[in-house]
Design an enzyme around this catalytic site. Structure first.
Site, PDB file in Angstrom:
ATOM      1  N   LYS A   8       0.819  -1.215   0.000  1.00  0.00           N
ATOM      2  CA  LYS A   8       0.000   0.000   0.000  1.00  0.00           C
ATOM      3  C   LYS A   8       0.855   1.268   0.000  1.00  0.00           C
ATOM      4  O   LYS A   8       0.601   2.192  -0.768  1.00  0.00           O
ATOM      5  CB  LYS A   8      -0.918   0.055   1.232  1.00  0.00           C
ATOM      6  CG  LYS A   8      -1.949  -1.056   1.291  1.00  0.00           C
ATOM      7  CD  LYS A   8      -2.887  -0.870   2.484  1.00  0.00           C
ATOM      8  CE  LYS A   8      -2.179  -0.859   3.818  1.00  0.00           C
ATOM      9  NZ  LYS A   8      -1.611  -2.151   4.242  1.00  0.00           N
ATOM     10  N   ARG A  32      -9.580   1.451   9.088  1.00  0.00           N
ATOM     11  CA  ARG A  32      -9.343   0.017   9.224  1.00  0.00           C
ATOM     12  C   ARG A  32     -10.227  -0.651  10.258  1.00  0.00           C
ATOM     13  O   ARG A  32      -9.987  -1.810  10.602  1.00  0.00           O
ATOM     14  CB  ARG A  32      -7.861  -0.313   9.424  1.00  0.00           C
ATOM     15  CG  ARG A  32      -7.190   0.218  10.620  1.00  0.00           C
ATOM     16  CD  ARG A  32      -5.750   0.537  10.313  1.00  0.00           C
ATOM     17  NE  ARG A  32      -4.732  -0.457  10.492  1.00  0.00           N
ATOM     18  CZ  ARG A  32      -3.569  -0.405   9.806  1.00  0.00           C
ATOM     19  NH1 ARG A  32      -3.373   0.511   8.888  1.00  0.00           N
ATOM     20  NH2 ARG A  32      -2.646  -1.270  10.041  1.00  0.00           N
ATOM     21  N   ARG A  90       9.315  -9.810   6.189  1.00  0.00           N
ATOM     22  CA  ARG A  90      10.552 -10.357   6.749  1.00  0.00           C
ATOM     23  C   ARG A  90      11.737  -9.606   6.131  1.00  0.00           C
ATOM     24  O   ARG A  90      12.680  -9.206   6.803  1.00  0.00           O
ATOM     25  CB  ARG A  90      10.618 -11.838   6.400  1.00  0.00           C
ATOM     26  CG  ARG A  90      11.398 -12.655   7.387  1.00  0.00           C
ATOM     27  CD  ARG A  90      11.382 -14.124   6.994  1.00  0.00           C
ATOM     28  NE  ARG A  90      10.323 -14.869   7.630  1.00  0.00           N
ATOM     29  CZ  ARG A  90       9.701 -15.929   7.086  1.00  0.00           C
ATOM     30  NH1 ARG A  90      10.012 -16.334   5.870  1.00  0.00           N
ATOM     31  NH2 ARG A  90       8.766 -16.571   7.748  1.00  0.00           N
ATOM     32  N   ARG A  97      11.873  -1.964  10.941  1.00  0.00           N
ATOM     33  CA  ARG A  97      10.678  -1.394  11.562  1.00  0.00           C
ATOM     34  C   ARG A  97      10.285  -2.282  12.736  1.00  0.00           C
ATOM     35  O   ARG A  97      10.189  -3.496  12.584  1.00  0.00           O
ATOM     36  CB  ARG A  97       9.540  -1.324  10.523  1.00  0.00           C
ATOM     37  CG  ARG A  97       8.750  -0.044  10.630  1.00  0.00           C
ATOM     38  CD  ARG A  97       7.738   0.064   9.524  1.00  0.00           C
ATOM     39  NE  ARG A  97       6.467  -0.551   9.897  1.00  0.00           N
ATOM     40  CZ  ARG A  97       5.379  -0.462   9.139  1.00  0.00           C
ATOM     41  NH1 ARG A  97       5.427   0.181   7.996  1.00  0.00           N
ATOM     42  NH2 ARG A  97       4.278  -1.026   9.539  1.00  0.00           N
ATOM     43  N   ARG A 155      -0.454  -8.776  13.253  1.00  0.00           N
ATOM     44  CA  ARG A 155      -1.021  -7.714  12.398  1.00  0.00           C
ATOM     45  C   ARG A 155      -1.916  -8.305  11.316  1.00  0.00           C
ATOM     46  O   ARG A 155      -2.943  -7.729  10.967  1.00  0.00           O
ATOM     47  CB  ARG A 155       0.107  -6.879  11.779  1.00  0.00           C
ATOM     48  CG  ARG A 155       0.665  -5.851  12.772  1.00  0.00           C
ATOM     49  CD  ARG A 155       2.043  -5.368  12.392  1.00  0.00           C
ATOM     50  NE  ARG A 155       2.105  -4.702  11.106  1.00  0.00           N
ATOM     51  CZ  ARG A 155       3.188  -4.677  10.336  1.00  0.00           C
ATOM     52  NH1 ARG A 155       4.297  -5.284  10.711  1.00  0.00           N
ATOM     53  NH2 ARG A 155       3.161  -4.039   9.199  1.00  0.00           N
TER      54      ARG A 155
HETATM   55  P1  ADP Z   1       0.647  -1.976   7.862  1.00  0.00           P
HETATM   56  O1  ADP Z   1      -0.559  -1.715   7.035  1.00  0.00           O
HETATM   57  O2  ADP Z   1       1.792  -2.514   7.076  1.00  0.00           O
HETATM   58  O3  ADP Z   1       0.350  -2.782   9.097  1.00  0.00           O
HETATM   59  P2  ADP Z   1       0.710   0.801   8.749  1.00  0.00           P
HETATM   60  O4  ADP Z   1       1.852   1.722   8.579  1.00  0.00           O
HETATM   61  O5  ADP Z   1      -0.534   1.099   7.992  1.00  0.00           O
HETATM   62  O6  ADP Z   1       1.271  -0.629   8.416  1.00  0.00           O
HETATM   63  O7  ADP Z   1       0.311   0.730  10.294  1.00  0.00           O
HETATM   64  C1  ADP Z   1       1.260   0.463  11.297  1.00  0.00           C
HETATM   65  C2  ADP Z   1       0.583   0.493  12.668  1.00  0.00           C
HETATM   66  O8  ADP Z   1       0.037   1.813  12.908  1.00  0.00           O
HETATM   67  C3  ADP Z   1      -0.624  -0.436  12.844  1.00  0.00           C
HETATM   68  O9  ADP Z   1      -0.240  -1.752  13.198  1.00  0.00           O
HETATM   69  C4  ADP Z   1      -1.403   0.284  13.943  1.00  0.00           C
HETATM   70  O10 ADP Z   1      -0.836   0.049  15.205  1.00  0.00           O
HETATM   71  C5  ADP Z   1      -1.200   1.742  13.598  1.00  0.00           C
HETATM   72  N1  ADP Z   1      -2.278   2.263  12.714  1.00  0.00           N
HETATM   73  C6  ADP Z   1      -2.118   2.730  11.448  1.00  0.00           C
HETATM   74  N2  ADP Z   1      -3.296   3.129  10.936  1.00  0.00           N
HETATM   75  C7  ADP Z   1      -4.234   2.891  11.881  1.00  0.00           C
HETATM   76  C8  ADP Z   1      -5.640   3.056  11.954  1.00  0.00           C
HETATM   77  N3  ADP Z   1      -6.339   3.579  10.921  1.00  0.00           N
HETATM   78  N4  ADP Z   1      -6.271   2.705  13.095  1.00  0.00           N
HETATM   79  C9  ADP Z   1      -5.601   2.203  14.121  1.00  0.00           C
HETATM   80  N5  ADP Z   1      -4.277   2.003  14.126  1.00  0.00           N
HETATM   81  C10 ADP Z   1      -3.585   2.336  13.033  1.00  0.00           C
END
Ligand code: ADP
Length: 199
Positions: free
Chosen positions: A14, A89, A126, A134, A145
């Site tokens: 994404k 989300r 990985r 990260r 996740r």
């Molecule tokens: P990915 O989609 O690869 O898990 P992101 O960068 O979108 O990575 O999100 C990393 C972390 O940030 C999530 O695991 C969560 O803890 C937090 N986060 C991001 N966007 C949201 C959201 N819309 N609502 C709640 N937590 C979020």
């Protein structure tokens, strides 16, 4: 005015596609994950609140996330549209976004679902863990996740599909090919690249 959302499991690509699409369509890419990470880096109050959830691979509470996105979407650069990456989300976040957009007489134009096989995304993450370190790319956190995605976010795809705004895109293969697939799907829905529109 183009309002887009990219949705898909962690590791689907994404962030990579969001950056390319934002440039191509000249709209800001808004990633809640990036905003949270920069808050953690800068030791803000929001970052302090979000960090433990992020490190555990859990969603940050909706109240914090919704407040953050409301502020962000109210900024002037969103007047020409935006591309959301990683928000909404949860169903609560969908409600919040719907309300915000309705207040501006707007709604999402297209929701792009990036589809990727779980084994592939685990492998990609990985690799990212090795290259970028990260903190939430650790293997057990990644698995969690993916579960959080399946339980809390995947149901959103059905919601947007029932609204007729969903475009399902295969997220596997070359980065350029995935971008091409997305821009083709958007063109099918009447969203053309600005340079194509002016020709
Ligand atoms: P990915 O989609 O690869 O898990 P992101 O960068 O979108 O990575 O999100 C990393 C972390 O940030 C999530 O695991 C969560 O803890 C937090 N986060 C991001 N966007 C949201 C959201 N819309 N609502 C709640 N937590 C979020």
């Amino acid at each position: 005015m183009t309002r887009l959302l990219l949705i898909g499991p962690p590791g689907a690509g994404k962030g990579t596609q969001a950056a390319r699409l934002a440039e191509a369509y000249v709209i800001p890419a808004i990633s809640t994950g990036d905003i949270f990470r920069s808050n953690v880096r800068n030791h803000t109050e929001l970052g302090a609140k979000a960090k433990a959830y992020m490190d555990a691979g859990d969603n940050v509470p909706d109240s914090l996330t919704n407040a953050l996105i409301r502020d962000r979407l109210a900024e002037a650069d969103c007047d020409s549209g935006f591309l959301l990456d990683g928000y909404p989300r949860t169903t609560d976040q969908v409600r919040e976004l719907d309300e915000f957009l309705a207040g501006h007489g707007a709604s999402l134009d297209v929701v792009v679902e990036l589809v990727a096989d779980p084994d592939v995304v685990v492998e990609r993450l990985r690799k990212r863990a090795r290259e970028h370190g990260r903190s939430d790319d650790d293997e057990t956190v990644v698995r969690h996740r993916l579960e959080v995605y399946r339980d809390q976010t995947a149901p959103l795809v059905g919601i947007y599909d029932s609204r007729g705004v969903l475009a399902k895109i295969d997220g596997l293969g070359e980065i350029d090919d995935v971008t091409t697939r997305i821009t083709a799907a958007l063109a099918d829905r009447g969203i053309v690249l600005p340079d194509a529109a002016s020709r």
